[in-house]
Design a protein around this motif. Structure first.
Motif: not given
Length: 475
Positions: A270-273, A277-284
């Motif tokens: 997810l960090a590559t794309t 601050e993206h919600p998915q990154v936060k959730t992960s």
């Protein structure tokens, strides 16, 4: 010398014969006048080889040479005499009591006086080189002599039996007393042993000790095992981190680590794309943090379980050590109790042996005290003698004849000493004179001299002068 003796006897035979007849008459009168005594004799055999009927051994005292002398002394003892007197009831005879009062005035005991009186005429003669005793009694009445001799014989047999059984009776009483005391000691020892066993709950001490020893061995075995487990638990506790085998081998930790690795891989993608601050990154990121927290909590839980296991092992080891010490103390107490019980049992056994020994000896002495046989056998009882034993007419006649001859010879010697005559040349030599010649008595002057010699006794010197005077006148 013999001629002179013949001449003296031929000259003085009358006083000698008179003396001989007087002595013979006197002895005859004494023989007739002296009270007659009759002697009765009983014969007994003393068996020196008589053995103990219980042990079958020859009695040592009977092998002594003084045994027969002892039997003689027993027959002559006051005890035998008293029993003989009592058997004949002579102690109840009133004339004897009156004689006793007259002689002693009651100063001497009656029975002692009686025994002394009858013992004077008792005679005991052992046979030479044999075991036979001859018991004789002399009295003026042959019936009384026989009765008293048999009474002494019966009393001797009874006293011999009493002397043999009395020690056994005395020992029997002593053994009975000792047996009673031994029985009391045995009962006391048994009661002490029973009380001790009841107090300590002893049923089978040896079996119980074996059980407790096995129990101690089991506890020692468990202790060894627990010590090994404690050491292993302590080692695992010291290694209680994420890389420890217990943590790595835990299924929850393994699943959390797998999930954590997947989430971290997903976060990298997810960090590559996506941006931070993206919600998915936060959730992960939040999921990864939660997984890490859960993993740390699980690791701490597994490490805590290792510490608990180590503590439990240490506590169990301590418990086992305490149990072993208690078991050792219990086993020591059991051994002490066993030793005390063994001591009490030995006391009981010792008392039992002493009691059994006394009972056996008491039984033997009881049998000995009831023996009614002796080593004395009566060969012949006394019977009244038809002929008196004193005086003995034949013996008195021989003694009287000897005394008569002796007295006659003494009278002749005394008469010749007081009135010496010249009868031969030897008589002149005695007074120191020599013989001038010998003349016959047919001469009248010699007849005168002989007549003068018969009428007026003179000494040897005077008669010699007369003879010389006669010779000178003849010349």
């Amino acid at each position: 010398m013999l001629t002179n003796i013949v001449k003296i006897l031929s000259a003085r035979w009358k006083p000698g014969l008179l003396t001989f007849l007087l002595v013979i008459t006197l002895v005859g009168v004494i023989t007739i006048v002296v009270p007659k005594k009759f002697t009765s004799t009983a014969t007994v055999l003393v068996d020196l080889k008589n053995s103990d009927p219980l042990q079958g051994q020859i009695l040592p005292a009977m092998l002594s040479a003084a045994y027969m002398a002892t039997q003689v002394d027993i027959i002559k003892s006051e005890r035998v005499a008293i029993k003989a007197v009592r058997n004949l009831k002579l102690d109840e005879y009133q004339p004897l009591k009156e004689q006793w009062r007259a002689e002693t005035d009651g100063a001497v005991p009656y029975e002692s006086w009686l025994t002394t009186l009858f013992q004077r005429k008792l005679e005991v003669i052992p046979s030479r080189e044999s075991s036979v005793l001859n018991i004789s009694y002399s009295a003026s009445d042959p019936q009384f002599a026989a009765a008293l001799c048999n009474a002494f014989l019966a009393a001797y047999v009874e006293v011999s039996l009493e002397l043999r059984t009395e020690p056994a009776k005395n020992y029997g009483q002593w053994f009975e007393l000792q047996a009673a005391q031994a029985r009391a000691r045995l009962e006391k020892a048994q009661n002490e042993l029973s009380s001790f066993q009841q107090k300590n709950g002893i049923v089978g001490t040896a079996e119980r000790i074996d059980i407790e020893v096995n129990r101690l061995s089991e506890l020692n075995g468990q202790l060894v095992q627990v010590q090994a487990l404690s050491a292993d638990a302590k080692s695992r506790k010291d290694q209680g981190n994420e890389n420890s085998p217990e943590v790595l081998g835990n299924a929850v930790v393994a699943s959390l680590k797998t999930e954590l690795s997947r989430q971290e891989s997903k976060l990298k993608e997810l960090a590559t794309t996506l941006g931070p601050e993206h919600p998915q990154v936060k959730t992960s990121q939040e999921s990864i943090k939660e997984l890490r927290d859960r993993l740390s909590s699980e690791v701490r839980r597994v490490a805590g379980s290792l510490a608990v296991n180590s503590a439990i092992s240490n506590q169990r080891e301590a418990t086992l050590r305490e149990s072993i010490e208690l078991q050792k103390n219990k086993l020591a107490e059991l051994k002490q109790v066993k030793d005390q019980a063994a001591l009490l049992e030995r006391d009981v056994e010792s008392a039992q042996r002493a009691y059994d020994s006394l009972l056996a000896r008491q039984s033997i002495t009881d049998v000995e005290s009831k023996i009614n046989q002796t080593n004395i056998s009566v060969l012949r009882k006394a019977s009244p003698s038809p002929e008196p034993s004193f005086p003995n007419p034949v013996l008195n006649a021989l003694v009287g004849a000897f005394l008569a001859v002796f007295a006659s010879a003494a009278v002749i010697v005394l008469a010749e000493a007081n009135d010496r005559r010249v009868r031969s040349e030897e008589d002149l030599n005695v007074v120191g004179l020599s013989l001038l010649t010998t003349i016959g008595i047919a001469n009248q002057r010699s007849l005168a001299v002989s007549e003068l010699d018969r009428e007026r006794p003179v000494g040897a010197l005077g008669r010699a002068k007369v003879m010389l005077l006669g010779l000178s006148n003849k010349d």
